[in-house]
Motif scaffolding. Structure first.
Motif, mmCIF file in Angstrom:
data_model
loop_
_atom_site.group_PDB
_atom_site.id
_atom_site.type_symbol
_atom_site.label_atom_id
_atom_site.label_comp_id
_atom_site.label_asym_id
_atom_site.label_seq_id
_atom_site.Cartn_x
_atom_site.Cartn_y
_atom_site.Cartn_z
ATOM 1 N N VAL A 188 0.357 -4.774 -5.748
ATOM 2 C CA VAL A 188 -0.024 -3.404 -6.101
ATOM 3 C C VAL A 188 -0.854 -3.400 -7.384
ATOM 4 N N LEU A 189 -0.399 -4.121 -8.394
ATOM 5 C CA LEU A 189 -1.086 -4.124 -9.686
ATOM 6 C C LEU A 189 -2.385 -4.908 -9.641
ATOM 7 N N ALA A 239 -4.306 -2.645 -2.845
ATOM 8 C CA ALA A 239 -3.040 -3.319 -2.557
ATOM 9 C C ALA A 239 -3.142 -4.166 -1.296
ATOM 10 N N ILE A 240 -3.868 -3.655 -0.292
ATOM 11 C CA ILE A 240 -4.050 -4.414 0.956
ATOM 12 C C ILE A 240 -4.889 -5.655 0.693
ATOM 13 N N LEU A 241 -5.968 -5.492 -0.052
ATOM 14 C CA LEU A 241 -6.825 -6.632 -0.381
ATOM 15 C C LEU A 241 -6.047 -7.688 -1.151
ATOM 16 N N ALA A 242 -5.253 -7.252 -2.125
ATOM 17 C CA ALA A 242 -4.467 -8.189 -2.934
ATOM 18 C C ALA A 242 -3.425 -8.909 -2.088
ATOM 19 N N SER A 283 0.830 -1.212 0.000
ATOM 20 C CA SER A 283 0.000 0.000 0.000
ATOM 21 C C SER A 283 0.859 1.255 0.000
ATOM 22 N N ASN A 284 2.006 1.219 0.674
ATOM 23 C CA ASN A 284 2.903 2.374 0.644
ATOM 24 C C ASN A 284 3.581 2.512 -0.714
ATOM 25 N N TRP A 285 3.839 1.401 -1.377
ATOM 26 C CA TRP A 285 4.359 1.461 -2.744
ATOM 27 C C TRP A 285 3.317 2.086 -3.665
ATOM 28 N N ASP A 286 2.046 1.805 -3.389
ATOM 29 C CA ASP A 286 0.976 2.371 -4.203
ATOM 30 C C ASP A 286 0.943 3.888 -4.087
ATOM 31 N N LEU A 287 1.376 4.423 -2.931
ATOM 32 C CA LEU A 287 1.413 5.874 -2.780
ATOM 33 C C LEU A 287 2.370 6.502 -3.783
ATOM 34 N N SER A 288 3.578 5.953 -3.883
ATOM 35 C CA SER A 288 4.563 6.541 -4.797
ATOM 36 C C SER A 288 4.328 6.123 -6.241
ATOM 37 N N LEU A 289 3.946 4.875 -6.455
ATOM 38 C CA LEU A 289 3.765 4.379 -7.818
ATOM 39 C C LEU A 289 2.413 4.767 -8.392
ATOM 40 N N GLY A 290 1.354 4.551 -7.619
ATOM 41 C CA GLY A 290 0.005 4.811 -8.114
ATOM 42 C C GLY A 290 -0.374 6.272 -8.060
#
Length: 330
Positions: A258-259, A269-272, A51-58
């Motif tokens: 993330v994807l 991302a958390i659900l995945a 989920s933190n990767w989603d912050l920077s990537l997403g």
């Protein structure tokens, strides 16, 4: 202030968070064995990192392929601070998060003016550089052998080793809850809106006074703290540190989360992380077929719903609401 179109009002989202994490807190009542709790603990850890990767990537649109290095820095920072410096494990947990933030600030400097593939190359190179530094300092880090017997977290006189992983379960759940609230508050704020504005139209956002350097630094630093803390918790839980945390295998797993979950959602991302962690354990009996089956499932979901599991849930919820609204009354 009214919410943006399509955005859930904050009171409703906050209530959903409380209910969701309350239900997760009740899971140990249904799962009495230590193995099931271990699987969930790993899902919580992966959920924080993804989920933190989603912050920077997403949200930020920064192709930061050095994100997993921040997790590894948290792992080794905790090991060095507790085993060699003798720092209290709880203080080391927080300090490891700040160590990851410092590393994120360092890697931000060379990518301030870069785009696309160049950011990927620099951040990937940063991750490899960190790994090589750890390997070269074998007298401190253990090199290829890693660090073992790392001090674990303690809660008074409570024996966390013999409680069926119950204490670790709730600490990991608390970490995931704190990280999720932090991320959601950030992305819903004016700061979050400016981060998305830079992602969607950099030239226009800069012309409106948004600082590219400042926002990129904030984005990477914000995504680093809980990632580093998750790495420290992972080291405390496993009681060892290995350079495997910098490997492509773990990086591929987290990126898949993330994807598969759907970028720019946090919740996806958390659900995945739950779906892939549990699914991988269920498929354990398939041996070498397990990663291929998992990859096939990811491909199918992404082909049918490019927006990931979050998009699938939104579509299902929308269909259910339409069904309810069109149902004859009386």
């Amino acid at each position: 202030m009214s919410p943006a179109p399509g955005r859930t009002p904050w009171p409703q989202e906050a209530m959903g968070l409380v209910v969701g994490f309350a239900l997760l807190a009740l899971l140990p009542l249904a799962l009495g064995d230590a193995y099931s709790r271990h699987v969930l603990i790993m899902a919580f850890i992966y959920g924080v990192v993804a989920s933190n990767w989603d912050l920077s990537l997403g949200y930020g649109g920064v192709f930061n392929f050095g994100h997993l290095a921040l997790f590894g820095i948290g792992v080794y920072a905790y090991g060095l601070l507790t085993k060699l410096a003798g720092l209290d494990p709880w203080l080391a947990l927080v300090a490891s998060g700040f160590a990851a933030v410092l590393a994120a600030a360092v890697v931000t400097i060379p990518i301030l003016r870069l785009k696309g593939i160049y950011i990927i190359l620099v951040t990937f190179g940063f991750a490899q550089l960190v790994m090589q530094v750890i390997l070269s300092q074998s007298e401190l880090t253990g090199g290829t052998q890693g660090m073992v017997r790392i001090p674990s977290l303690t809660i008074g006189e409570h024996n966390m080793i013999r409680d069926g992983k119950l204490a670790y379960f709730y600490i990991a759940l608390g970490l995931l809850a704190a990280s999720t609230v932090f991320l959601r508050v950030l992305v819903r704020s004016r700061l979050g809106a400016s981060i998305v504005a830079l992602r969607d139209n950099e030239e226009y956002a800069v012309s409106r006074g948004i600082s590219l350097a400042r926002q990129r630094l904030i984005t990477l630093a914000a995504s680093a703290f809980f990632t580093g803390v998750a790495g420290a918790f992972y080291a405390a839980y496993q009681r060892n540190a290995s350079v495997d945390v910098f490997g492509m295998s773990l990086g591929t797993i987290i990126l898949s989360m993330v994807l598969l979950g759907g970028t720019s959602t946090i919740y996806g991302a958390i659900l995945a992380s739950f779906v892939l962690t549990v699914f991988s354990e269920v498929m354990a009996d398939f041996g070498p077929w397990r990663p291929m089956i998992t990859a096939l499932v990811i491909i199918v979901v992404m082909l049918v719903y490019p927006t990931g599991l979050a998009g699938l849930l939104r579509a299902g919820w929308g269909a259910a609401m339409r069904q309810v609204s069109t149902r004859p009354r009386g």
